[in-house]
Design an enzyme around this catalytic site. Structure first.
Site, short mmCIF file in Angstrom:
data_model
loop_
_atom_site.label_atom_id
_atom_site.label_comp_id
_atom_site.label_asym_id
_atom_site.label_seq_id
_atom_site.Cartn_x
_atom_site.Cartn_y
_atom_site.Cartn_z
N ASN A 68 0.87 -1.18 0.00
CA ASN A 68 0.00 0.00 0.00
C ASN A 68 0.91 1.23 0.00
O ASN A 68 1.46 1.58 1.04
CB ASN A 68 -0.90 -0.04 1.24
CG ASN A 68 -1.73 1.22 1.40
OD1 ASN A 68 -1.78 2.07 0.50
ND2 ASN A 68 -2.38 1.35 2.55
N LYS B 95 0.16 4.27 -0.35
CA LYS B 95 -0.49 5.46 0.21
C LYS B 95 -0.22 6.66 -0.70
O LYS B 95 -0.15 6.51 -1.91
CB LYS B 95 -0.03 5.68 1.66
CG LYS B 95 -0.22 4.40 2.50
CD LYS B 95 -0.06 4.61 3.98
CE LYS B 95 -0.28 3.29 4.70
NZ LYS B 95 -0.20 3.39 6.14
N HIS C 92 -9.66 1.22 4.70
CA HIS C 92 -8.39 1.38 5.42
C HIS C 92 -8.61 2.34 6.59
O HIS C 92 -9.39 3.29 6.49
CB HIS C 92 -7.32 1.92 4.48
CG HIS C 92 -5.95 1.91 5.09
ND1 HIS C 92 -5.54 2.90 5.96
CD2 HIS C 92 -4.93 1.02 5.01
CE1 HIS C 92 -4.31 2.61 6.37
NE2 HIS C 92 -3.92 1.48 5.81
N GLU D 28 -6.98 4.73 7.68
CA GLU D 28 -6.76 6.15 7.35
C GLU D 28 -7.99 6.73 6.64
O GLU D 28 -8.35 7.89 6.84
CB GLU D 28 -5.49 6.30 6.50
CG GLU D 28 -4.25 6.12 7.37
CD GLU D 28 -3.04 5.57 6.65
OE1 GLU D 28 -2.99 5.63 5.40
OE2 GLU D 28 -2.12 5.08 7.34
N GLU E 292 -5.65 -4.89 10.52
CA GLU E 292 -4.65 -3.86 10.73
C GLU E 292 -4.97 -3.10 12.02
O GLU E 292 -5.74 -2.14 12.00
CB GLU E 292 -4.64 -2.87 9.56
CG GLU E 292 -4.31 -3.51 8.23
CD GLU E 292 -3.70 -2.51 7.27
OE1 GLU E 292 -2.60 -2.77 6.78
OE2 GLU E 292 -4.32 -1.45 7.04
N GLY F 264 2.14 2.32 10.84
CA GLY F 264 3.08 3.43 10.70
C GLY F 264 3.74 3.84 12.01
O GLY F 264 4.37 4.88 12.09
N SER G 150 3.16 -2.09 10.41
CA SER G 150 4.60 -2.12 10.67
C SER G 150 5.25 -3.48 10.37
O SER G 150 6.14 -3.92 11.10
CB SER G 150 4.91 -1.67 12.10
OG SER G 150 4.46 -0.34 12.31
P1 PGA Z 1 2.64 0.32 7.73
O1 PGA Z 1 1.20 0.52 7.05
O2 PGA Z 1 3.22 -0.95 7.18
O3 PGA Z 1 3.43 1.54 7.31
O4 PGA Z 1 2.42 0.26 9.20
C1 PGA Z 1 0.34 -0.58 6.85
C2 PGA Z 1 -0.95 -0.11 6.23
O5 PGA Z 1 -1.43 0.97 6.59
O6 PGA Z 1 -1.52 -0.79 5.35
#
Ligand code: PGA
Length: 248
Positions: A6, A8, A93, A95, A165, A171, A208
């Site tokens: 992803n 982003k 997601h 976010e 997640e 993140g 992460s």
């Molecule tokens: P990350 O993000 O690996 O940077 O923690 C995962 C995601 O949001 O899909």
């Protein structure tokens, strides 16, 4: 096993094309054992779609609107995503939920629309830190699953992917322990089955995931791969995660 990157809101189109080329080259040797997808920003979907066409790497989008077309300024639809070669679309997601006000009912409408247009939704679920501290992770994730899949009938396990997640792990550099993730994945699988979904629906862990922790996560029986954010922006790290998945 499925490993999806992803990206982003990272990479201008030239950089996205470059990264996709690098990923396709590095993961080629694992194509038999691991499915790999990249989900670039929507402005780069068409160009990245050209790069990965005729490679084992699949294309995914990061969100979509549920309508086929119409007066929805700024949005893209499932037929548009299909036309540029998308196989997957990430939906719900955290976010999108936290920053753009997406709600369970909207995730459900999008899931139904994606399926109706032959896209495979990667439906994201996960609890916040406060919810976990309050011991509510199963309640929250169960509610998200029930809502997202309301009215969904699957002919095949290949038509849906779920990503667990935990919001506190995205993140942040903090990962759910393999045991914590496994417990939630088992819970999600049982919930999916109670919906009539096949047991084989892939459930990805996200939050992460890095080359250093991927193997322990993927070794868990109910973890079928990963949704990778930060580490997917570096082709070498992403390929190392794909390699870890290929050894399971
Ligand atoms: P990350 O993000 O690996 O940077 O923690 C995962 C995601 O949001 O899909």
């Amino acid at each position: 096993m499925l490993i999806a990157g992803n990206w982003k809101m990272h990479t201008v189109p030239d950089a996205a094309v470059e990264l996709a080329r690098d990923v396709a080259r590095r993961v080629r040797s694992h194509a038999d054992s691991v499915a790999v997808a990249v989900c670039p920003p929507s402005i780069s979907l068409a160009a990245v779609g050209e790069v990965v066409r005729n490679t084992p790497v699949r294309l995914g989008a990061q969100t979509m609107h549920e309508a086929e077309q119409g007066a929805y300024t700024g949005e893209v639809s499932a037929p548009m995503l299909g036309a540029v070669g998308c196989h997957y679309v990430i939906l719900g997601h955290s976010e999108r939920r936290q920053l753009f006000g997406e709600i369970d009912a909207g995730v459900n409408r999008k899931t139904l629309a994606a399926l109706a247009h032959g896209l495979v939704p990667i439906v994201c679920v996960g609890e916040t830190l406060n919810e976990r501290k309050a011991g509510e992770e199963e309640t929250v994730v169960g509610r998200q699953i029930d809502a997202a899949l309301d009215g969904v009938h699957l002919d095949s396990a290949a038509h849906l992917v779920v990503a667990y997640e935990p919001v506190w792990a995205i993140g942040t550099g903090e990962t759910a322990s393999p045991e914590q993730a496994q417990a939630m994945h088992r819970f999600i699988r049982d919930r999916l089955v109670s919906f009539g979904a096949p047991r084989e629906v892939e459930i990805l862990y996200g939050g992460s995931v890095k080359p250093g922790n991927a193997a322990d996560l993927f070794a868990q029986p109910d973890i079928d791969g990963g949704l990778i954010g930060g580490a997917s922006l570096d082709a070498e790290s992403f390929a190392a995660i794909v390699e870890a998945a290929s050894k399971v």
